[in-house]
Design a protein around this motif. Structure first.
Motif, mmCIF file in Angstrom:
data_model
loop_
_atom_site.group_PDB
_atom_site.id
_atom_site.type_symbol
_atom_site.label_atom_id
_atom_site.label_comp_id
_atom_site.label_asym_id
_atom_site.label_seq_id
_atom_site.Cartn_x
_atom_site.Cartn_y
_atom_site.Cartn_z
ATOM 1 N N ALA A 156 28.582 41.415 49.168
ATOM 2 C CA ALA A 156 28.854 42.709 48.506
ATOM 3 C C ALA A 156 29.685 43.605 49.427
ATOM 4 O O ALA A 156 30.632 44.277 48.983
ATOM 5 N N ILE A 157 29.351 43.598 50.706
ATOM 6 C CA ILE A 157 30.096 44.438 51.657
ATOM 7 C C ILE A 157 31.515 43.895 51.827
ATOM 8 O O ILE A 157 32.492 44.656 51.803
ATOM 9 N N CYS A 158 31.641 42.583 51.969
ATOM 10 C CA CYS A 158 32.982 42.005 52.163
ATOM 11 C C CYS A 158 33.848 42.240 50.926
ATOM 12 O O CYS A 158 35.045 42.508 51.052
ATOM 13 N N ALA A 159 33.246 42.184 49.734
ATOM 14 C CA ALA A 159 34.008 42.458 48.505
ATOM 15 C C ALA A 159 34.510 43.902 48.538
ATOM 16 O O ALA A 159 35.659 44.182 48.188
ATOM 17 N N HIS A 160 33.660 44.818 48.979
ATOM 18 C CA HIS A 160 34.081 46.224 49.077
ATOM 19 C C HIS A 160 35.217 46.369 50.102
ATOM 20 O O HIS A 160 36.194 47.075 49.849
ATOM 21 N N LEU A 161 35.092 45.684 51.217
ATOM 22 C CA LEU A 161 36.128 45.791 52.256
ATOM 23 C C LEU A 161 37.457 45.242 51.747
ATOM 24 O O LEU A 161 38.523 45.796 52.040
ATOM 25 N N ARG A 162 37.393 44.180 50.945
ATOM 26 C CA ARG A 162 38.639 43.632 50.369
ATOM 27 C C ARG A 162 39.286 44.659 49.441
ATOM 28 O O ARG A 162 40.499 44.820 49.419
ATOM 29 N N THR A 163 38.458 45.404 48.696
ATOM 30 C CA THR A 163 38.991 46.444 47.801
ATOM 31 C C THR A 163 39.690 47.522 48.611
ATOM 32 O O THR A 163 40.782 47.975 48.254
ATOM 33 N N ILE A 164 39.077 47.915 49.716
ATOM 34 C CA ILE A 164 39.688 48.947 50.569
ATOM 35 C C ILE A 164 41.039 48.470 51.082
ATOM 36 O O ILE A 164 42.009 49.211 51.112
ATOM 37 N N LEU A 165 41.074 47.208 51.501
ATOM 38 C CA LEU A 165 42.318 46.672 52.083
ATOM 39 C C LEU A 165 43.471 46.679 51.093
ATOM 40 O O LEU A 165 44.615 46.829 51.466
ATOM 41 N N ARG A 166 43.114 46.544 49.808
ATOM 42 C CA ARG A 166 44.150 46.503 48.788
ATOM 43 C C ARG A 166 44.679 47.892 48.473
ATOM 44 O O ARG A 166 45.717 48.036 47.858
ATOM 45 N N ALA A 217 21.661 62.638 54.120
ATOM 46 C CA ALA A 217 22.528 62.126 55.195
ATOM 47 C C ALA A 217 23.038 60.724 54.850
ATOM 48 O O ALA A 217 24.228 60.425 54.998
ATOM 49 N N TYR A 218 22.145 59.854 54.356
ATOM 50 C CA TYR A 218 22.576 58.492 54.012
ATOM 51 C C TYR A 218 23.627 58.495 52.900
ATOM 52 O O TYR A 218 24.476 57.609 52.832
ATOM 53 N N GLU A 219 23.564 59.519 52.044
ATOM 54 C CA GLU A 219 24.549 59.588 50.944
ATOM 55 C C GLU A 219 25.972 59.842 51.448
ATOM 56 O O GLU A 219 26.928 59.715 50.693
ATOM 57 N N LYS A 220 26.097 60.210 52.687
ATOM 58 C CA LYS A 220 27.438 60.477 53.226
ATOM 59 C C LYS A 220 28.211 59.188 53.553
ATOM 60 O O LYS A 220 29.381 59.239 53.894
ATOM 61 N N ALA A 221 27.537 58.049 53.435
ATOM 62 C CA ALA A 221 28.220 56.774 53.708
ATOM 63 C C ALA A 221 29.321 56.532 52.675
ATOM 64 O O ALA A 221 29.296 57.081 51.573
ATOM 65 N N ASP A 222 30.280 55.696 53.056
ATOM 66 C CA ASP A 222 31.388 55.381 52.147
ATOM 67 C C ASP A 222 30.976 54.382 51.065
ATOM 68 O O ASP A 222 31.587 54.314 50.008
ATOM 69 N N PHE A 223 29.956 53.593 51.365
ATOM 70 C CA PHE A 223 29.549 52.545 50.427
ATOM 71 C C PHE A 223 28.085 52.215 50.709
ATOM 72 O O PHE A 223 27.669 52.176 51.866
ATOM 73 N N THR A 224 27.302 52.004 49.636
ATOM 74 C CA THR A 224 25.862 51.759 49.810
ATOM 75 C C THR A 224 25.455 50.480 49.099
ATOM 76 O O THR A 224 25.916 50.214 47.991
ATOM 77 N N VAL A 225 24.600 49.712 49.736
ATOM 78 C CA VAL A 225 24.059 48.504 49.102
ATOM 79 C C VAL A 225 22.538 48.552 49.174
ATOM 80 O O VAL A 225 21.976 48.712 50.258
ATOM 81 N N ASP A 226 21.881 48.419 48.017
ATOM 82 C CA ASP A 226 20.422 48.315 47.989
ATOM 83 C C ASP A 226 20.058 46.854 48.267
ATOM 84 O O ASP A 226 20.388 45.958 47.482
ATOM 85 N N THR A 227 19.417 46.639 49.395
ATOM 86 C CA THR A 227 19.139 45.267 49.853
ATOM 87 C C THR A 227 17.789 44.743 49.363
ATOM 88 O O THR A 227 17.424 43.616 49.690
#
Ligand code: S3P
Length: 174
Positions: free
Chosen positions: A163-173, A142-152
């Protein structure tokens, strides 16, 4: 932001969803909501009391209703309880209304983060590490269904947020 205009955090107990979620919300100047808090407000009971007095199915029904409701509006950072994603309907609603980010951590790290805390009924009992490992295995798909994963496990909160904000910036582009 693009059409999926919520940031939704999923992942096991003790992976930092609320702490990280609040920081992302501050950065974006979006509202932060924690579905566990909304459930407690709605039930007028704590989560341990809901589990003890009403049972897990009652908790899960409240969780489903709260998730459907919070997803009606956009521009929120939403932290969900670690088991919410085990419900197919919750996954559908969450993925339709947001970018779903999963925080993970090693079982031993999770244990070290949650062991002084008594508000997680599913981790009570003799051998919490075995319980954590079992639940992580049962939920892995179920967790694998996420769009993006970060091992904390070995990151600071600020590093996870970055790391999350960097991913969000990639999506925005894109
Ligand atoms: C649960 C996680 C908890 C809370 C409840 C059940 C779970 O939330 O929803 O105790 O099934 O993993 P957190 O993940 O925020 O601790």
């Amino acid at each position: 932001m693009r059409k999926k205009a919520n940031i939704i955090l999923t992942g096991f107990m003790g992976t930092g969803k609320s702490t990280v979620g609040k920081k992302i919300a501050d950065r974006l100047e979006w509202l932060f909501v924690d579905t566990d808090v909304l459930i407690e407000e709605e039930a007028e009971m704590t989560i341990p009391a809901i589990f003890a007095e009403r049972g897990e199915p009652y908790f899960r029904a409240l969780e489903r209703a709260v998730i459907t409701r919070v997803c009606l509006e956009a521009e929120k950072v939403i932290a969900t309880g670690g088991g919410a994603i085990m419900d197919e309907e919750n996954i559908r609603v969450l993925k339709e209304n947001g970018t779903l980010i999963c925080l993970t951590a090693q079982p031993e790290v999770i244990l070290s983060r949650v062991q002084s805390n008594t508000d997680r009924p599913l981790l009570r009992g003799e051998d919490p590490l075995t319980k954590i490992t079992m639940l992580l295995n049962a939920r892995a798909e179920a967790y694998e269904k996420a769009d993006f994963t970060v091992d904390t496990s070995y990151f600071t909160v600020d590093e996870v947020v970055e790391a999350i904000c960097a991913h969000l910036r990639t999506i925005l582009r894109t």
